[in-house]
Design an enzyme around this catalytic site. Structure first.
Site, short mmCIF file in Angstrom:
data_model
loop_
_atom_site.label_atom_id
_atom_site.label_comp_id
_atom_site.label_asym_id
_atom_site.label_seq_id
_atom_site.Cartn_x
_atom_site.Cartn_y
_atom_site.Cartn_z
N HIS A 63 -12.11 16.67 -35.54
CA HIS A 63 -13.51 16.77 -35.89
C HIS A 63 -14.39 17.65 -35.18
CE1 HIS A 63 -13.64 13.57 -33.08
NE2 HIS A 63 -15.03 13.85 -33.06
N HIS A 65 -18.47 18.37 -33.90
CA HIS A 65 -19.90 17.97 -33.36
C HIS A 65 -20.70 19.24 -33.26
CE1 HIS A 65 -19.46 13.56 -33.16
NE2 HIS A 65 -18.29 13.92 -32.43
N TYR A 126 -47.53 5.45 -35.46
CA TYR A 126 -48.57 6.50 -35.63
C TYR A 126 -49.42 7.05 -36.95
CZ TYR A 126 -50.06 11.62 -35.55
OH TYR A 126 -50.71 12.62 -35.48
N GLN A 130 -53.45 6.32 -38.41
CA GLN A 130 -54.08 7.47 -38.49
C GLN A 130 -55.37 7.11 -39.25
OE1 GLN A 130 -53.65 10.85 -37.61
NE2 GLN A 130 -52.36 9.24 -36.39
#
Length: 133
Positions: A63, A65, A126, A130
């Site tokens: 594989h 990455h 966050y 707001q």
């Protein structure tokens, strides 16, 4: 380039870093020796052509990455499709033994996840706060 670098392109400012993993067909352990060396070169060239900086690239026998930054207007799907398509075509052309063993080099699927500096909980908080600002 770090995962936190902010980039811009015409009308978009972004910080999109992705962790992508994909495997050879039947998870065969073919990413060794010359295949490994040439594969890494092809991936680096393809990403450079698309102005998609590689943060990290690691290959294993079965594989790959790839940690890469990608313009959201281009899209990670198009980048991965291009990298897998080009690498399959070139590797099978250049290494005939690979072509005879595997009519298709890669599986159709892959894993992708976004990588960011903040956790989902921090971003959610966050956004929720707001209205209070």
């Amino acid at each position: 380039m770090g995962t936190g670098e902010i980039r811009s392109h015409i009308n978009v400012v972004y910080r999109c870093t992705y962790h992508v993993v994909w495997c050879p067909k039947y998870r065969r352990k073919v990413i060794v020796g010359d295949v490994d060396t040439r594969l890494q070169q092809i991936i680096r060239e393809a990403c450079a052509e698309r102005d998609a900086p590689i943060v990290e690239l690691e290959t294993m026998p079965d594989h790959v990455h790839l940690l890469v930054s990608c313009d959201p207007q281009y899209g990670i799907h198009r980048l991965v499709k291009g990298v897998k398509g080009r690498s399959s075509r070139l590797l099978r052309q250049e290494l005939p033994s690979l072509k005879s063993r595997m009519p298709m080099l890669w599986t159709n699927s892959y894993f992708v996840a976004t990588v960011g500096g903040a956790t989902l909980e921090v971003i959610k908080e966050y956004v929720e706060n707001q209205r209070n600002v």
